[in-house]
Scaffold this active site. Structure first.
Site, PDB file in Angstrom:
ATOM      1  N   ILE A  93       0.851  -1.193   0.000  1.00 50.79           N
ATOM      2  CA  ILE A  93       0.000   0.000   0.000  1.00 50.79           C
ATOM      3  C   ILE A  93       0.890   1.248   0.000  1.00 50.79           C
ATOM      4  O   ILE A  93       1.017   1.939   1.012  1.00 50.79           O
ATOM      5  CB  ILE A  93      -0.967   0.019   1.211  1.00 50.79           C
ATOM      6  CG1 ILE A  93      -1.713  -1.301   1.341  1.00 50.79           C
ATOM      7  CG2 ILE A  93      -1.970   1.168   1.057  1.00 50.79           C
ATOM      8  CD1 ILE A  93      -2.562  -1.415   2.593  1.00 50.79           C
ATOM      9  N   PRO A  94       1.515   1.546  -1.140  1.00 53.51           N
ATOM     10  CA  PRO A  94       2.289   2.785  -1.220  1.00 53.51           C
ATOM     11  C   PRO A  94       1.353   3.980  -1.049  1.00 53.51           C
ATOM     12  O   PRO A  94       0.209   3.939  -1.496  1.00 53.51           O
ATOM     13  CB  PRO A  94       2.875   2.762  -2.638  1.00 53.51           C
ATOM     14  CG  PRO A  94       2.657   1.379  -3.153  1.00 53.51           C
ATOM     15  CD  PRO A  94       1.525   0.801  -2.393  1.00 53.51           C
ATOM     16  N   HIS A  95       1.839   5.021  -0.389  1.00 52.14           N
ATOM     17  CA  HIS A  95       0.971   6.173  -0.149  1.00 52.14           C
ATOM     18  C   HIS A  95       1.782   7.457  -0.026  1.00 52.14           C
ATOM     19  O   HIS A  95       2.982   7.421   0.205  1.00 52.14           O
ATOM     20  CB  HIS A  95       0.110   5.958   1.102  1.00 52.14           C
ATOM     21  CG  HIS A  95       0.896   5.565   2.315  1.00 52.14           C
ATOM     22  ND1 HIS A  95       1.304   4.272   2.535  1.00 52.14           N
ATOM     23  CD2 HIS A  95       1.357   6.292   3.357  1.00 52.14           C
ATOM     24  CE1 HIS A  95       1.974   4.217   3.688  1.00 52.14           C
ATOM     25  NE2 HIS A  95       2.026   5.426   4.189  1.00 52.14           N
ATOM     26  N   GLY A  96       1.088   8.572  -0.220  1.00 52.31           N
ATOM     27  CA  GLY A  96       1.721   9.881  -0.112  1.00 52.31           C
ATOM     28  C   GLY A  96       0.681  10.964   0.091  1.00 52.31           C
ATOM     29  O   GLY A  96      -0.506  10.743  -0.131  1.00 52.31           O
TER      30      GLY A  96
END
Length: 155
Positions: free
Chosen positions: A64-67
């Site tokens: 779950i890459p996030h920014g």
């Protein structure tokens, strides 16, 4: 929190080909840029910067890459089922084949955390993960991811 409010049907890649984490993040940043008002390079840089802090690979082939982005007005998601699992430096060392990118407004705070928790709970469900891996059809994937929206309570 309903995933249908975060993820649009057109933001799903059913059989994405990537040979590395960096290439995967580039592909997903491109897809996210097409569905949002954000710059592809800004998305890629934010996701890469977050990965440098520690892998967002949560185990069992899931990431779950996030920014966060100041110009974003609401949570925004992109999902990809990979054609072939790739090394993502996950906590359990298992290669990743299911990826949900979560982009959030800079000041999202609790909403960002609730979104991450909702996605993690759903994708960690073995039957959901198995169903996602069993299809390449973006419409079917969208249905799987949003199936609990009508019956789930606010997460």
């Amino acid at each position: 929190m309903k995933l249908g409010s975060i993820l649009a049907p057109g933001m799903i890649a059913g059989a994405l080909k990537a040979n590395s984490k960096k290439q995967l993040l580039q592909e997903l940043a491109g897809l996210a840029a097409r569905g949002s008002d954000l710059n592809e390079r800004a998305i890629f840089d934010a996701l890469l910067q977050r990965e440098r802090l520690g892998s967002t690979g949560i185990g069992n082939g899931l990431a779950i890459p996030h920014g966060r982005f100041p110009e974003l007005q609401r949570l925004f998601g992109v999902f990809a089922r990979l054609e072939k699992p790739i090394d993502f430096e996950s906590v359990d060392g298992v290669p990743v084949d299911l990826v949900f990118v979560l982009l959030a407004p800079e000041e999202a705070g609790a909403d960002h955390l609730q979104g991450l928790a909702r996605v993690a709970r759903l994708m960690r469900n073995p039957s959901v993960a198995q169903s996602l891996r069993a299809t390449r059809d973006p419409a079917a994937i969208y249905s799987i991811l949003t199936a609990g929206d009508s019956s789930s309570r606010a997460a």
